[in-house]
Design an enzyme around this catalytic site. Structure first.
Site, PDB file in Angstrom:
ATOM      1  N   ASN A 112      28.051  -9.600  33.475  1.00  0.00           N
ATOM      2  CA  ASN A 112      28.030  -9.245  32.049  1.00  0.00           C
ATOM      3  C   ASN A 112      27.300 -10.262  31.162  1.00  0.00           C
ATOM      4  OD1 ASN A 112      29.969 -11.196  32.035  1.00  0.00           O
ATOM      5  ND2 ASN A 112      31.610  -9.938  31.192  1.00  0.00           N
ATOM      6  N   HIS A 115      28.962 -15.813  28.896  1.00  0.00           N
ATOM      7  CA  HIS A 115      30.324 -16.290  28.640  1.00  0.00           C
ATOM      8  C   HIS A 115      30.343 -16.901  27.243  1.00  0.00           C
ATOM      9  CE1 HIS A 115      34.111 -18.497  28.936  1.00  0.00           C
ATOM     10  NE2 HIS A 115      33.462 -19.480  28.337  1.00  0.00           N
TER      11      HIS A 115
END
Ligand code: ADP
Ligand code: MG
Length: 137
Positions: A112, A115
């Protein structure tokens, strides 16, 4: 002024979109006050994500984080912690708002793209994990 930790994860580094992601930060009032590229060891990744050690996805998360180089940064600006989280979008890119980093660059909840620290307190801990004081300026 606040500081927060950002990591451009291995999927986004592989896609060669580091500059495009940094542009999101700079275009939205955040300044890169520390930056380095490194390939995390398994011990690094486990220690960094220790809060998730009891979660079912922990081993996959660690394996993913050591699958290639990352770019780690300290972002500075007004409300940097929250602003970064807004620019990132939801953890699952399928749920991330249009125009967010994860909506535009991430493929899955595992890969994804970024962070970001989730609180001022965790930001301090995470910044200390990666950077010496003299590396932040
Ligand atoms: P965030 O990165 O948005 O702060 P979390 O701190 O909850 O999300 O989780 C840390 C990372 O663990 C996520 O970015 C994602 O890569 C991974 N992760 C979280 N939840 C899941 C899940 N249900 N399945 C697989 N991976 C997950
Ligand atoms: Mg988190």
């Amino acid at each position: 002024m606040q500081q927060t930790l950002s990591i451009i994860k291995p999927d986004a580094v592989k896609k060669n979109v580091v500059g495009k992601i940094i542009d999101r930060f700079e275009s939205n009032g955040l300044r890169i006050v520390a930056c380095k590229r490194l390939w995390l060891s398994k011990a690094d990744a486990k220690a960094f994500y220790a809060v998730h050690s009891q979660r079912p996805f922990f081993n996959d998360l660690v394996d993913f984080m050591v699958s290639g180089p990352v770019v780690v940064m300290v972002l500075e600006g007004e409300n940097a912690v929250l602003k970064n989280r807004e620019l990132m979008g939801a953890t699952n890119p399928k749920e991330a708002e249009k125009g967010t980093i994860r909506a535009d660059f991430a493929d899955s909840i595992d890969a994804n793209a970024v962070h970001g620290s989730d609180s001022i307190e965790n930001a301090k801990i995470e910044i200390d994990f990666f950077f010496a004081k003299r590396e932040i300026c």
